[in-house]
Scaffold this motif. Structure first.
Motif, PDB file in Angstrom:
ATOM      1  N   LEU A  58       0.835  -1.203   0.000  1.00 12.96           N
ATOM      2  CA  LEU A  58       0.000   0.000   0.000  1.00 12.96           C
ATOM      3  C   LEU A  58       0.869   1.253   0.000  1.00 12.96           C
ATOM      4  O   LEU A  58       0.574   2.220  -0.726  1.00 12.96           O
ATOM      5  CB  LEU A  58      -0.932  -0.008   1.212  1.00 12.96           C
ATOM      6  CG  LEU A  58      -1.856   1.212   1.344  1.00 12.96           C
ATOM      7  CD1 LEU A  58      -2.700   1.421   0.096  1.00 12.96           C
ATOM      8  CD2 LEU A  58      -2.753   1.078   2.578  1.00 12.96           C
ATOM      9  N   THR A  59       1.933   1.262   0.783  1.00 16.59           N
ATOM     10  CA  THR A  59       2.836   2.422   0.820  1.00 16.59           C
ATOM     11  C   THR A  59       3.418   2.698  -0.559  1.00 16.59           C
ATOM     12  O   THR A  59       3.439   3.847  -1.034  1.00 16.59           O
ATOM     13  CB  THR A  59       3.968   2.180   1.828  1.00 16.59           C
ATOM     14  OG1 THR A  59       3.407   2.014   3.136  1.00 16.59           O
ATOM     15  CG2 THR A  59       4.942   3.347   1.845  1.00 16.59           C
ATOM     16  N   ASP A  60       3.905   1.634  -1.216  1.00 17.38           N
ATOM     17  CA  ASP A  60       4.492   1.794  -2.548  1.00 17.38           C
ATOM     18  C   ASP A  60       3.458   2.261  -3.565  1.00 17.38           C
ATOM     19  O   ASP A  60       3.737   3.117  -4.422  1.00 17.38           O
ATOM     20  CB  ASP A  60       5.113   0.478  -3.012  1.00 17.38           C
ATOM     21  CG  ASP A  60       6.323   0.084  -2.173  1.00 17.38           C
ATOM     22  OD1 ASP A  60       6.852   0.956  -1.469  1.00 17.38           O
ATOM     23  OD2 ASP A  60       6.730  -1.099  -2.219  1.00 17.38           O
ATOM     24  N   ALA A  61       2.266   1.709  -3.477  1.00 11.94           N
ATOM     25  CA  ALA A  61       1.223   2.070  -4.440  1.00 11.94           C
ATOM     26  C   ALA A  61       0.800   3.523  -4.264  1.00 11.94           C
ATOM     27  O   ALA A  61       0.614   4.261  -5.246  1.00 11.94           O
ATOM     28  CB  ALA A  61       0.011   1.145  -4.267  1.00 11.94           C
ATOM     29  N   LEU A  62       0.646   3.970  -3.032  1.00 14.61           N
ATOM     30  CA  LEU A  62       0.281   5.360  -2.782  1.00 14.61           C
ATOM     31  C   LEU A  62       1.366   6.308  -3.288  1.00 14.61           C
ATOM     32  O   LEU A  62       1.070   7.370  -3.860  1.00 14.61           O
ATOM     33  CB  LEU A  62       0.035   5.579  -1.287  1.00 14.61           C
ATOM     34  CG  LEU A  62      -1.215   4.904  -0.697  1.00 14.61           C
ATOM     35  CD1 LEU A  62      -1.220   5.056   0.819  1.00 14.61           C
ATOM     36  CD2 LEU A  62      -2.491   5.478  -1.302  1.00 14.61           C
ATOM     37  N   ALA A  63       2.621   5.918  -3.085  1.00 23.01           N
ATOM     38  CA  ALA A  63       3.726   6.761  -3.550  1.00 23.01           C
ATOM     39  C   ALA A  63       3.713   6.875  -5.071  1.00 23.01           C
ATOM     40  O   ALA A  63       3.917   7.975  -5.631  1.00 23.01           O
ATOM     41  CB  ALA A  63       5.053   6.176  -3.071  1.00 23.01           C
ATOM     42  N   GLU A  64       3.473   5.771  -5.772  1.00 27.53           N
ATOM     43  CA  GLU A  64       3.465   5.810  -7.236  1.00 27.53           C
ATOM     44  C   GLU A  64       2.289   6.620  -7.753  1.00 27.53           C
ATOM     45  O   GLU A  64       2.422   7.385  -8.717  1.00 27.53           O
ATOM     46  CB  GLU A  64       3.423   4.390  -7.792  1.00 27.53           C
ATOM     47  CG  GLU A  64       3.591   4.354  -9.312  1.00 27.53           C
ATOM     48  CD  GLU A  64       3.786   2.948  -9.841  1.00 27.53           C
ATOM     49  OE1 GLU A  64       3.893   2.809 -11.068  1.00 27.53           O
ATOM     50  OE2 GLU A  64       3.835   1.993  -9.031  1.00 27.53           O
ATOM     51  N   LEU A  65       1.128   6.476  -7.128  1.00 26.25           N
ATOM     52  CA  LEU A  65      -0.034   7.246  -7.559  1.00 26.25           C
ATOM     53  C   LEU A  65       0.183   8.746  -7.305  1.00 26.25           C
ATOM     54  O   LEU A  65      -0.325   9.585  -8.061  1.00 26.25           O
ATOM     55  CB  LEU A  65      -1.301   6.749  -6.836  1.00 26.25           C
ATOM     56  CG  LEU A  65      -1.799   5.363  -7.264  1.00 26.25           C
ATOM     57  CD1 LEU A  65      -2.942   4.896  -6.358  1.00 26.25           C
ATOM     58  CD2 LEU A  65      -2.263   5.380  -8.721  1.00 26.25           C
ATOM     59  N   ARG A  66       0.916   9.091  -6.277  1.00 30.62           N
ATOM     60  CA  ARG A  66       1.258  10.500  -6.042  1.00 30.62           C
ATOM     61  C   ARG A  66       2.198  11.013  -7.131  1.00 30.62           C
ATOM     62  O   ARG A  66       2.070  12.155  -7.581  1.00 30.62           O
ATOM     63  CB  ARG A  66       1.898  10.670  -4.670  1.00 30.62           C
ATOM     64  CG  ARG A  66       0.920  10.500  -3.492  1.00 30.62           C
ATOM     65  CD  ARG A  66       1.643  10.654  -2.171  1.00 30.62           C
ATOM     66  NE  ARG A  66       2.187  12.010  -2.022  1.00 30.62           N
ATOM     67  CZ  ARG A  66       3.139  12.339  -1.156  1.00 30.62           C
ATOM     68  NH1 ARG A  66       3.690  11.410  -0.390  1.00 30.62           N
ATOM     69  NH2 ARG A  66       3.569  13.583  -1.076  1.00 30.62           N
ATOM     70  N   GLU A  67       3.126  10.158  -7.575  1.00 25.22           N
ATOM     71  CA  GLU A  67       4.034  10.560  -8.645  1.00 25.22           C
ATOM     72  C   GLU A  67       3.277  10.862  -9.930  1.00 25.22           C
ATOM     73  O   GLU A  67       3.641  11.773 -10.691  1.00 25.22           O
ATOM     74  CB  GLU A  67       5.066   9.451  -8.893  1.00 25.22           C
ATOM     75  CG  GLU A  67       6.090   9.295  -7.776  1.00 25.22           C
ATOM     76  CD  GLU A  67       7.071   8.173  -8.071  1.00 25.22           C
ATOM     77  OE1 GLU A  67       7.016   7.622  -9.195  1.00 25.22           O
ATOM     78  OE2 GLU A  67       7.875   7.847  -7.185  1.00 25.22           O
ATOM     79  N   TYR A  68       2.229  10.095 -10.181  1.00 23.78           N
ATOM     80  CA  TYR A  68       1.394  10.338 -11.360  1.00 23.78           C
ATOM     81  C   TYR A  68       0.406  11.484 -11.134  1.00 23.78           C
ATOM     82  O   TYR A  68      -0.391  11.813 -12.030  1.00 23.78           O
ATOM     83  CB  TYR A  68       0.603   9.078 -11.712  1.00 23.78           C
ATOM     84  CG  TYR A  68       1.390   8.056 -12.517  1.00 23.78           C
ATOM     85  CD1 TYR A  68       1.481   8.167 -13.902  1.00 23.78           C
ATOM     86  CD2 TYR A  68       2.014   6.983 -11.896  1.00 23.78           C
ATOM     87  CE1 TYR A  68       2.185   7.223 -14.645  1.00 23.78           C
ATOM     88  CE2 TYR A  68       2.720   6.036 -12.626  1.00 23.78           C
ATOM     89  CZ  TYR A  68       2.803   6.167 -14.005  1.00 23.78           C
ATOM     90  OH  TYR A  68       3.502   5.239 -14.738  1.00 23.78           O
ATOM     91  N   GLU A  69       0.418  12.050  -9.933  1.00 22.98           N
ATOM     92  CA  GLU A  69      -0.498  13.138  -9.551  1.00 22.98           C
ATOM     93  C   GLU A  69      -1.956  12.706  -9.663  1.00 22.98           C
ATOM     94  O   GLU A  69      -2.838  13.492  -9.996  1.00 22.98           O
ATOM     95  CB  GLU A  69      -0.249  14.387 -10.426  1.00 22.98           C
ATOM     96  CG  GLU A  69       1.157  14.940 -10.265  1.00 22.98           C
ATOM     97  CD  GLU A  69       1.377  16.200 -11.089  1.00 22.98           C
ATOM     98  OE1 GLU A  69       0.394  16.731 -11.646  1.00 22.98           O
ATOM     99  OE2 GLU A  69       2.527  16.662 -11.173  1.00 22.98           O
ATOM    100  N   VAL A  70      -2.173  11.438  -9.346  1.00 19.04           N
ATOM    101  CA  VAL A  70      -3.537  10.903  -9.314  1.00 19.04           C
ATOM    102  C   VAL A  70      -4.148  11.120  -7.936  1.00 19.04           C
ATOM    103  O   VAL A  70      -5.355  11.328  -7.809  1.00 19.04           O
ATOM    104  CB  VAL A  70      -3.522   9.401  -9.677  1.00 19.04           C
ATOM    105  CG1 VAL A  70      -4.887   8.763  -9.443  1.00 19.04           C
ATOM    106  CG2 VAL A  70      -3.095   9.217 -11.131  1.00 19.04           C
TER     107      VAL A  70
END
Length: 297
Positions: A58-70
């Motif tokens: 979950l931590t990794d997924a949230l970080a990646e979605l933040r990078e995509y500005e989602v």
């Protein structure tokens, strides 16, 4: 061969591949959908709603979605530290795409509902027509006028047989014996105008109804038998035996039952088959309420 790293291909432009890559991650669409329909979106809230996701994933997924500005992360409080996640405008647009994909998948990729087939075997044309009319709104109903035709009509898709006990040629008892010898996964309700006798205990039927059968009784019995097909063999045996014993308890006095060795033997078998609490939880609770047993020692 298409070059997934190139944005020059008109069929698969780079931004399409990026979008597919984002959505192909197992938890990304689920997280986006989760954030779209809830007000409390802290880390533990999200993890609690997504069954099976680990804290690290979950931590990794949230970080990646933040990078995509989602999604975006904001501090709700500092002492104690609490953060909340929300969809950005871009994320809200992506959620609409995910919803459309989900709707498309449900319409075109979902497994078709399996057909439920009932065979009504009765030599009385009026009774057969009546029983068919009662069931055909919910099921695909086939009919047979005697035992031989019943056997010819038995295909692998038949789930429940409504079987008249006394028919010309092969009797209902003989049809029943043949079905059980073939080990078909078919639930059987025997229907008869004869009085209830102790020979009922030897019949490998799931339910036993006496004529005239009421519409609600037949419909509820067939529905329950389709439900039972999903249960394990032990629970199916328990429910069939429970139904027989309850029926005999209505027809005979306690003294007659206590003096019948076969009845007492099967009472002992019923105790052996007592389902576990887990099995009862997996079953329809109404199944255990329809045929209450009296305490007969």
């Amino acid at each position: 061969m298409l070059n997934s790293n190139s944005g020059d291909d008109p069929l698969l432009p780079g931004h399409l591949l990026d979008s597919v890559s984002l959505l192909s991650k197992k938890w990304h669409p689920a997280i986006i959908r989760c954030l779209s329909g809830n007000d409390e979106n802290g880390f533990s809230d999200i993890q609690g709603r997504l069954d099976g996701i680990s804290a690290k994933v979950l931590t990794d997924a949230l970080a990646e979605l933040r990078e995509y500005e989602v999604i975006e992360r904001r501090e709700v409080s500092q002492s104690p530290l609490r953060v909340d996640y929300t969809l950005t405008e871009r994320g809200a647009e992506l959620n609409e795409v995910i919803t459309s994909l989900a709707d498309w998948g449900e319409a075109h990729l979902a497994e078709p509902a399996s057909e439920q087939v009932v065979l009504v075997a009765d030599d009385n044309a009026r009774v057969s027509t009546m029983h068919t009319a009662w069931l055909e709104d919910e099921y695909t109903v086939r009919t047979a006028r005697d035992g031989e035709e019943a056997l010819r009509s038995l295909e692998t898709d038949v789930g429940v047989v409504v079987l008249d006990r006394r028919m010309p040629g092969l009797s209902g008892d003989e049809v029943l014996e043949w079905i059980r010898s073939q080990r078909y996964d078919i639930r059987i309700v025997m229907v008869t105008s004869e009085d209830i006798d102790f020979d009922l205990l030897d019949l490998p039927v799931d339910e036993y109804l006496t004529k005239p059968v009421q519409q609600d009784t037949l419909r509820s019995t067939v529905a329950e038998l389709f439900e039972r097909r999903e249960y394990d063999a032990q629970l199916q045996e328990y429910l069939a035996l429970q139904s027989k014993i309850a029926l005999l308890q209505v027809e005979y006095s306690d003294e007659s039952l206590e003096s019948n060795d076969e009845y007492q033997r099967l009472r002992g078998r019923l105790d052996e088959l007592e389902p576990t609490s887990e099995a009862i939880e997996d079953a329809d609770p109404e199944t255990f309420e329809r045929t209450p047993l009296e305490n007969t020692s």
